[in-house]
Structure formats: C-alpha cells, structure tokens
Design an enzyme around this catalytic site. Structure first.
Site, PDB file in Angstrom:
ATOM      1  CB  CYS A 229      -0.492   2.527   4.113  1.00 24.24           C
ATOM      2  SG  CYS A 229      -1.966   1.845   3.400  1.00 24.24           S
ATOM      3  CG  ASP A 230       3.244   1.315   4.437  1.00 20.53           C
ATOM      4  OD1 ASP A 230       2.913   1.806   5.528  1.00 20.53           O
ATOM      5  OD2 ASP A 230       2.900   0.172   4.078  1.00 20.53           O
TER       6      ASP A 230
ATOM      7  CB  CYS B 199      -0.931  -0.019   1.218  1.00 22.45           C
ATOM      8  SG  CYS B 199      -1.889   1.495   1.354  1.00 22.45           S
TER       9      CYS B 199
END
Ligand code: NAP
Length: 332
Positions: free
Chosen positions: A146-147, A143
């Site tokens: 997200c990261d 992701c």
C-alpha cells in the site's frame, strides 16, 4: 465492485458468512452452489488480507502468479455467480444463545440465521510504541504494497523475522534506496526460500539482535514525518539511531475474534477453536474457517480449503436439523 445492500431488519437466512477473505468467499461459493443463498458480510476490508498483497505465487491454478486484489475479485464474482450476496458492513454483535442465531450489523440491522460461518481473519500486529501510533500513516505502515511507493529513493526500516518481514523487505527494494531489516534475535521464523531471497538482495541490510526503542520524527508545516528510529542491540546494550523515512512493522497478526469473546471457545491468543477435522465451534450451527481459527498454516489456499469445509459442514447441519424437525412433526 458489485454492492447489494438488502440488510433490512429481521432478515432470516440459512447461511450468513462473516468475513470476505479466501475462506469466507469460498464458503459463500460452496453454499451458493448448494442453493443456500448465503449473505456475506464483507466488513471493513473486503477481500481480506490478500487485498493488501502484490503478487501471489503460491495459489494453485495460476501458473504465473496473480495479484492479490485480482484473485479476491475473481473469488467474489464466482461466489456471486451462484447467488451469494455481499453486504459491505461490519458485524458488531452476535447472539448465539438460542436458535435461530442473531447477528447485528454496524447500522443496527438485525438478522437471524440457521447457520453462521465465521471467517473474520486476522489483522497486523503492532510493536506497541507510542511513536508508532503518532506516525501511523505518516511514515509508519504495516503494508509495503500500500505505502512502499511513497518512499521512492528513500531509506526504510522493516521490523520482523518471519515470512511477512522478508516479503515486505523484498518488495520495498523496488522503491526504497535501502531497506534495514531489524530483527530481535539471530534465528528467523521465515522459510528458507524467503530468507535466502532477502539475504541475496543487495539493497537489504540485516540488523539482528536489535529492538526498536522509538520511532523518530518531526513536524514541519503541520505535517508529521518519520526521520529515523532509535534502536538497541539486546546483546551489547548499545543504543544507536538509524535514519529512515518509512517504518514498516511486519511482526505477525492477531485474529479478529473480539466480538466472540465469552461466546465461542478460543485459545489464549484469541484464535477460535474448532472440533478436530471439522469447522464446528462449540456452538451448534456456528462454524469457523480461515485465519481466525488457524494460527499455524495461515495460507490463502488453506483458508479457502477450510472455507469449503465450513460450507459443507453448514449444509450437513441444515440437513440434520431439517430431518429432525420433519421427524418431530411426523411423530405428532
Ligand atoms: P510470524 O511468522 O509469526 O513472524 C513474526 C516475526 O515478528 C517473528 O520473527 C517475531 O520474532 C517478530 N516479532 C513478533 N512480535 C514482535 C515485537 N513485538 N517486536 C519485534 N519483533 C516481533 O509472522 P508472519 O511473518 O506474519 O508470518 C505468518 C504466517 O504467514 C507464516 O506461516 C508465514 O509462513 C505466512 N506467510 C507466508 C508468505 C508467503 O508464503 N508468501 C508471506 C507472508 C506470510 P520472534 O521470531 O523472535 O518471535
């Protein structure tokens, strides 16, 4: 986030929705408006895959796009407005062998229901390397949204040749100094527009006909981190190493249908099979919508569309059984 936990044992409901992406929340909205008081089991990723996306540009009604998490929040609030209730737990067992259907949640609460709408979606696939597991959360991710932030000014790898890989690679160029897009062949599954956008991005370097043999890393002060990847050109057989701090797997998804194994009909990949032009499964009163039954379109808007269909199918089924029960009672 609104939380309601009325999951006491042996609750009976008319409609239970399992899963809370666009399909589940749309099913809950429609069955709520039909006064069926639906319960939504939101599972471990409330809002589904769109909560790990950034900009959604192709959901109708949002001329300038909308952030995925915001879209899901609005959908949930809209469903709650019509009486749908969310329970933030996973379903661990279902028993569709008799009516009413029984389902059990992770805290062992049992619920009975006349209809079940399954919208459990799909999850990211992994390459299957041991090193992928070793460095998961320490540089390996599925992701970018997200990261990606953790890799500001660093080099990252994205694996895959579909729209997800193009989207992740493009997104990562906001943070990373350079993005290596590794794909195992020369042709792409990605749509032309997404591929062209990635190709036009000067920070993305395509490495084709190449597979990842291992993700490389180190442990310093008890902290694991990714340092690179060993890659192999499948045409020349040449093996080389590439330096990167982040490794993003973007190779597709698999349906979240394991708990229905042996209970519902599914195809060889585990996607639930629904009857043509409806959302009916092989079990009466059980309907499926969204990505768990769609390995082809897989869009938020198509998921929402099938969620609407499921609610209408469930409503008509409830009318049918009510009519049958009334007729039987009148005959006696
Ligand atoms: P996908 O289209 O199935 O593509 C998966 C890619 O990963 C393929 O290029 C595949 O290679 C590669 N791959 C699969 N297993 C692999 C492995 N073990 N090792 C290395 N490579 C592997 O999946 P997706 O990109 O997730 O897209 C799924 C659907 O969502 C599509 O319909 C797509 O259009 C849609 N989507 C849309 C958007 C958008 O419109 N904004 C964004 C994301 C996704 P091969 O081609 O060689 O099989």
């Amino acid at each position: 986030m609104e939380i309601s936990t009325n999951g006491t044992t042996q609750n009976h409901h008319k409609v239970i929705v399992i899963g809370s992406g666009p399909a589940g929340l749309t099913a809950a909205l429609y069955s709520g408006r039909a006064n069926l008081d639906p319960i939504i089991f939101e599972g471990s990723q409330p809002g589904g895959q769109l909560t790990i996306t950034t900009e959604v540009e192709n959901y109708p009604g949002f001329e300038h796009g909308i952030q995925g998490p915001e879209l899901m929040d609005i959908m949930r609030k809209q469903a709650h407005r019509f009486g749908a209730k969310s329970i933030y737990r996973n379903i661990t067992k279902v028993d569709f062998s008799s009516r009413p259907h029984k389902i059990t949640d992770e805290e062992n609460n049992e619920y009975t229901t006349d209809t079940v709408i399954i919208s459990t979606g799909a999850s990211a696939k992994w390459i299957g390397l041991e090193s992928e597991q070793t460095y998961m959360g320490y540089g390996v991710s599925s992701c970018a949204t997200c990261d990606g932030f953790f890799f500001r000014g660093m080099k990252v790898v994205v694996v895959g040749g579909g729209d997800t890989a193009m989207e992740e690679a493009n997104y990562l160029t906001r943070h990373a100094s350079e993005v290596f897009l590794i794909h195992r062949r020369e042709e792409f599954r990605a749509s032309k527009i997404m591929l062209d956008r990635a190709k036009a991005n000067p920070k993305i370097k395509f490495i084709l006909n190449t597979v990842v043999e291992e993700i490389l890393g180190k442990t310093e002060d008890n902290k694991k981190s990714v340092t690179g990847a060993r890659i192999k050109n499948v045409i020349t057989g040449e093996v080389s190493e590439i330096e990167c701090a982040g490794f993003f797997t973007a190779i597709g998804h698999e349906p979240n249908s394991k708990i229905f194994n042996g209970i519902l009909d599914m195809n060889e990949y585990g996607y639930l099979i629904t009857k043509k032009s409806t959302t009916e499964t092989n079990v009466e009163g059980v309907f499926a919508c969204g990505d768990v039954q769609d390995d082809y379109y897989r869009q938020a808007v198509t998921a929402a569309g099938t969620g609407c269909m499921s609610a209408i199918d469930a409503e008509r089924y409830l009318e049918k059984i009510e009519f049958e029960e009334t007729s039987k009672a009148n005959d006696q």
